[in-house]
Design an enzyme around this catalytic site. Structure first.
Site, short mmCIF file in Angstrom:
data_model
loop_
_atom_site.label_atom_id
_atom_site.label_comp_id
_atom_site.label_asym_id
_atom_site.label_seq_id
_atom_site.Cartn_x
_atom_site.Cartn_y
_atom_site.Cartn_z
N GLU A 1 55.58 -56.43 22.13
CA GLU A 1 55.10 -55.54 21.07
C GLU A 1 56.27 -55.02 20.23
OE1 GLU A 1 52.90 -54.12 18.49
OE2 GLU A 1 51.74 -54.69 20.25
N ASP B 1 50.51 -62.69 11.89
CA ASP B 1 49.45 -63.05 12.83
C ASP B 1 50.02 -63.77 14.05
OD1 ASP B 1 47.60 -61.94 11.11
OD2 ASP B 1 46.87 -63.87 10.33
N GLU C 1 57.18 -57.63 11.92
CA GLU C 1 56.34 -57.07 10.85
C GLU C 1 57.17 -56.25 9.87
OE1 GLU C 1 53.09 -54.98 12.67
OE2 GLU C 1 52.02 -56.84 13.10
#
Length: 120
Positions: free
Chosen positions: A67, A93, A74
């Protein structure tokens, strides 16, 4: 040698800066830490074995690490191309899919650890 040691100390400092930034600002990390706390409490409650603790800690670390990398990817994507872009969307994605792999693996590990305790 002194320069090398100072460089390593600075690196550790940067790592902890990122660590605490994630804990304070990223909702996905916060949610996963809450789940980690719940499963840690459950592990103490059902008294899982040392080997099961090893697997559980590895699973938690896998999800949190993945994560964290997803968040970094991102942020890089948003910095490079802040407007909507289908290729950037695909990259994001894919990074999110990596988190899904890690989370599914962690769920399987949790099932292998805890289902036998609840079937007793």
């Amino acid at each position: 040698m002194k320069k090398f040691i100072l460089g390593r100390v600075r690196s550790i400092g940067y790592a902890f800066t990122g660590f605490f930034f994630l804990i304070r600002t990223e909702h996905a990390i916060i949610s996963q830490l809450i789940l980690a706390g719940i499963f840690t409490g459950l592990g103490f409650y059902v008294e899982i074995s040392r080997e099961e603790w090893i697997w559980q800690v590895l699973a938690i670390g896998l999800v949190l690490s993945t994560e964290s990398l997803n968040t970094a990817i991102e942020n890089i994507c948003d910095f490079i191309h802040p407007d909507f872009n289908t290729k950037i969307g695909t990259i994001k994605d894919i990074a999110s899919g990596a988190v899904t792999f890690a989370a599914l693996t962690a769920m399987i590990i949790a099932g292998l650890i805890y289902i036998p305790y609840f079937l007793e």
